[in-house]
Design an enzyme around this catalytic site. Structure first.
Site, mmCIF file in Angstrom:
data_model
loop_
_atom_site.group_PDB
_atom_site.id
_atom_site.type_symbol
_atom_site.label_atom_id
_atom_site.label_comp_id
_atom_site.label_asym_id
_atom_site.label_seq_id
_atom_site.Cartn_x
_atom_site.Cartn_y
_atom_site.Cartn_z
ATOM 1 N N ARG A 34 0.495 -1.453 -0.412
ATOM 2 C CA ARG A 34 -0.080 -0.536 -0.083
ATOM 3 C C ARG A 34 1.214 1.432 -0.233
ATOM 4 N NH1 ARG A 34 -5.558 -1.889 3.477
ATOM 5 N NH2 ARG A 34 -6.762 -2.329 2.446
ATOM 6 N N LYS A 199 -12.413 -9.608 8.339
ATOM 7 C CA LYS A 199 -13.140 -8.499 9.113
ATOM 8 C C LYS A 199 -14.747 -8.601 8.628
ATOM 9 C CE LYS A 199 -10.099 -4.601 8.809
ATOM 10 N NZ LYS A 199 -9.133 -4.189 6.662
ATOM 11 N N GLY A 352 -6.393 -5.607 1.742
ATOM 12 C CA GLY A 352 -4.353 -5.616 2.312
ATOM 13 C C GLY A 352 -3.324 -6.725 2.447
ATOM 14 N N GLY A 376 -12.639 -3.862 1.566
ATOM 15 C CA GLY A 376 -13.707 -3.442 1.904
ATOM 16 C C GLY A 376 -14.832 -2.545 1.181
HETATM 17 N N1 LIG Z 1 -9.949 -19.138 10.084
HETATM 18 C C1 LIG Z 1 -9.948 -17.480 10.187
HETATM 19 N N2 LIG Z 1 -9.298 -17.006 11.773
HETATM 20 C C2 LIG Z 1 -8.759 -15.962 12.412
HETATM 21 N N3 LIG Z 1 -8.104 -14.667 11.176
HETATM 22 C C3 LIG Z 1 -8.682 -15.340 9.765
HETATM 23 C C4 LIG Z 1 -9.516 -16.576 9.494
HETATM 24 N N4 LIG Z 1 -8.690 -16.859 7.760
HETATM 25 C C5 LIG Z 1 -8.464 -15.283 7.071
HETATM 26 N N5 LIG Z 1 -8.015 -15.068 8.479
HETATM 27 C C6 LIG Z 1 -7.307 -13.912 8.612
HETATM 28 O O1 LIG Z 1 -7.920 -12.843 8.194
HETATM 29 C C7 LIG Z 1 -7.475 -11.897 7.560
HETATM 30 C C8 LIG Z 1 -7.049 -10.538 6.335
HETATM 31 O O2 LIG Z 1 -8.490 -10.435 6.790
HETATM 32 P P1 LIG Z 1 -9.223 -8.680 6.277
HETATM 33 O O3 LIG Z 1 -10.712 -9.010 6.032
HETATM 34 O O4 LIG Z 1 -8.550 -7.938 6.874
HETATM 35 O O5 LIG Z 1 -8.628 -8.808 4.478
HETATM 36 P P2 LIG Z 1 -8.145 -7.990 3.807
HETATM 37 O O6 LIG Z 1 -7.804 -8.331 2.197
HETATM 38 O O7 LIG Z 1 -7.076 -6.872 4.066
HETATM 39 O O8 LIG Z 1 -9.092 -7.047 3.270
HETATM 40 P P3 LIG Z 1 -9.291 -5.308 3.897
HETATM 41 O O9 LIG Z 1 -8.464 -4.477 3.226
HETATM 42 O O10 LIG Z 1 -10.878 -4.955 3.792
HETATM 43 O O11 LIG Z 1 -8.524 -5.136 5.213
HETATM 44 C C9 LIG Z 1 -5.566 -11.900 7.842
HETATM 45 O O12 LIG Z 1 -5.255 -11.763 8.299
HETATM 46 C C10 LIG Z 1 -6.334 -13.640 8.312
HETATM 47 O O13 LIG Z 1 -4.702 -14.394 8.738
HETATM 48 O O1 LIG Z 2 -7.695 -2.357 5.739
HETATM 49 C C1 LIG Z 2 -8.454 -1.857 4.522
HETATM 50 O O2 LIG Z 2 -9.303 -2.158 4.500
HETATM 51 C C2 LIG Z 2 -8.601 -0.212 4.992
HETATM 52 O O3 LIG Z 2 -7.218 0.301 5.089
HETATM 53 C C3 LIG Z 2 -9.472 0.572 5.806
HETATM 54 O O4 LIG Z 2 -9.590 0.513 6.927
HETATM 55 P P1 LIG Z 2 -10.779 0.022 8.331
HETATM 56 O O5 LIG Z 2 -11.534 -1.526 7.783
HETATM 57 O O6 LIG Z 2 -10.288 -0.512 9.407
HETATM 58 O O7 LIG Z 2 -11.315 0.475 7.312
#
Ligand SMILES: Nc1ncnc2c1ncn2[C@@H]1O[C@H](COP(=O)(O)OP(=O)(O)OP(=O)(O)O)[C@@H](O)[C@H]1O
Ligand SMILES: O=C(O)[C@H](O)COP(=O)(O)O
Length: 395
Positions: A34, A199, A352, A376
């Site tokens: 990022r 999330k 991310g 998201g």
């Molecule tokens: N079964 C699980 N139990 C706990 N954590 C999990 C599991 N599967 C995946 N994860 C965790 O989910 C995290 C990523 O989730 P997240 O929703 O933040 O995705 P993202 O690609 O970063 O999307 P965003 O940009 O919206 O944050 C990782 O750190 C991973 O370890």
């Molecule tokens: O990791 C993300 O998806 C963005 O940086 C937004 O973060 P947030 O879900 O904590 O608002």
């Protein structure tokens, strides 16, 4: 949206809202994707003699100063990548920020401390948010929105500041919107969306709308357990959104009614606890022991998900299938990434951590049609929703 080349920036203070929400292990940045994605806009503005004030959030410190969420390591990495020093303000709109901004020369770059250390940034109260936005806007003369990953947040730095200052969209936002638009117009079918990650409460909300658009919805990662529980299965200590079980039962019924193929894990890597070296077994997804925690999808599920993606002509993937940061629980995420790489369709990864996973697993970034910095944000864009940070830039 007005673009930055239309702004006269020489000698002017330009506030750039970036998304620098990178994964950290202590104060070590484990993936700087990022930060790299934010470089073109910062370089362009600095190169044209702007006094660039970058602002961003890290994690969710909820309006309090939480030292482990300091942007200090990000300032250091940003400086290395830009090849020029970055002045770091140890607060957001206080004495340090004002001093740093005042000292900034033409073509120089500063980074403010984590926006979310200030309660006004993500307050639901318009007046509280507005008061903080006034202070932030007071540091600059122009505003550039470039944090695509945060455009779905109605936060002061994303939504309110562009209402105060003359503004434009940075190159990252323009590029992201251009690609994601293709996913909403004349989508080639079958259209599959893969959801995972942690999330859960945030992202469950997008499902109702996605069910009206996709042919297949594949759910893994931390997201899957609320579905399995809603079907009446034991999920042990796995990630669970207990308060959204009713909503998820509704999604399951709606998918069936609409003829959407809702694909859930059939087996799980169930661990004794959340750790890199935790003992674990493959168990049926319908029989997770009460004292175990699902940390990845199992081998049969890897095959099932890959088969469901094989003939898809459009694929959007957000959220790792397991705790990929631990080698023992990375295979599910690797399998989905490889299925996208093998696909001849239009493939987009968003988020991310999802993008970080692709790089951590050593997979080729050019194996995907696009890797989005927003998780998201891109999901909500696909819903066809008006995103606050984009709407504010359009005004
Ligand atoms: N079964 C699980 N139990 C706990 N954590 C999990 C599991 N599967 C995946 N994860 C965790 O989910 C995290 C990523 O989730 P997240 O929703 O933040 O995705 P993202 O690609 O970063 O999307 P965003 O940009 O919206 O944050 C990782 O750190 C991973 O370890
Ligand atoms: O990791 C993300 O998806 C963005 O940086 C937004 O973060 P947030 O879900 O904590 O608002």
């Amino acid at each position: 949206m007005r673009t930055i080349d239309t702004l006269d920036v020489k000698g002017r203070r330009v506030l750039v809202r970036a998304d620098l929400n990178v994964p950290l292990d202590g104060d070590v940045i484990t993936d700087d994707g990022r930060i790299r994605a934010s470089l073109p806009t910062i370089n362009d503005l600095a190169g044209r003699g702007a006094r660039v004030i970058v602002c961003a959030h890290l994690g969710r410190p909820k309006g309090k100063v939480v030292p482990e969420f300091s942007l200090a390591p990000v300032a250091a990495r940003l400086g290395e990548l830009l090849g020029r020093p970055v002045r770091f303000a140890s607060d957001v709109v206080g004495e340090s920020a004002r001093a740093v901004v005042t000292a900034l020369g033409d073509g120089e770059v500063a980074l403010l401390e984590n926006l979310r250390f200030e309660a006004g940034e993500d307050s639901k109260d318009d007046a509280a948010r507005g008061a903080f936005a006034d202070k932030l806007a007071g540091l600059a003369e122009l505003y550039v929105g470039d944090g695509f990953g945060a455009v779905h947040r109605k936060h002061a730095s994303v939504y309110d500041v562009p209402k105060i200052l003359p503004h434009a969209a940075g190159g990252l936002i323009v590029a992201e919107v251009e690609v994601l638009k293709k996913l909403t117009e004349d989508t080639a079918r079958p259209y599959a969306v893969v959801l995972g990650g942690a999330k859960v409460s945030d992202k469950l909300g997008v499902i109702a709308n996605l069910l009206t658009k996709v042919d297949r919805l594949i759910v893994g990662g931390g997201m899957a357990y609320t579905f399995l529980k809603a079907q009446g299965h034991e999920v042990g200590n796995s990630l669970l959104q207990e308060d959204q079980l009713g909503q998820v039962s509704g999604f399951i019924a709606e998918a069936e009614k609409r003829g959407v193929d809702l694909v859930l894990p059939v087996d799980i890597l169930a661990a004794t606890h959340f750790a890199e070296d935790a003992p674990h077994d493959v168990v049926e997804a319908t029989a997770i022991p009460a004292d175990r925690e699902g940390l990845d999808i199992g081998p049969k599920t890897r095959e099932l998900f890959a088969a469901k993606l094989a003939d898809a002509r459009t694929i959007f993937w957000n959220g790792p299938m397991g705790v990929f940061e631990f080698e023992a629980f990375a295979d599910g995420t690797r399998a989905v990434a490889e299925a996208l790489i093998a696909s001849e369709g239009f493939t987009v990864v968003g988020g991310g951590d999802s993008a970080a996973a692709v790089r951590k697993l050593g997979l080729p970034e050019d194996g995907f049609s696009h890797i989005s910095t927003g998780g998201g944000a891109s999901l909500e864009y696909l819903e066809g929703k008006t995103l606050p940070g984009l709407a504010a830039l359009e005004d």
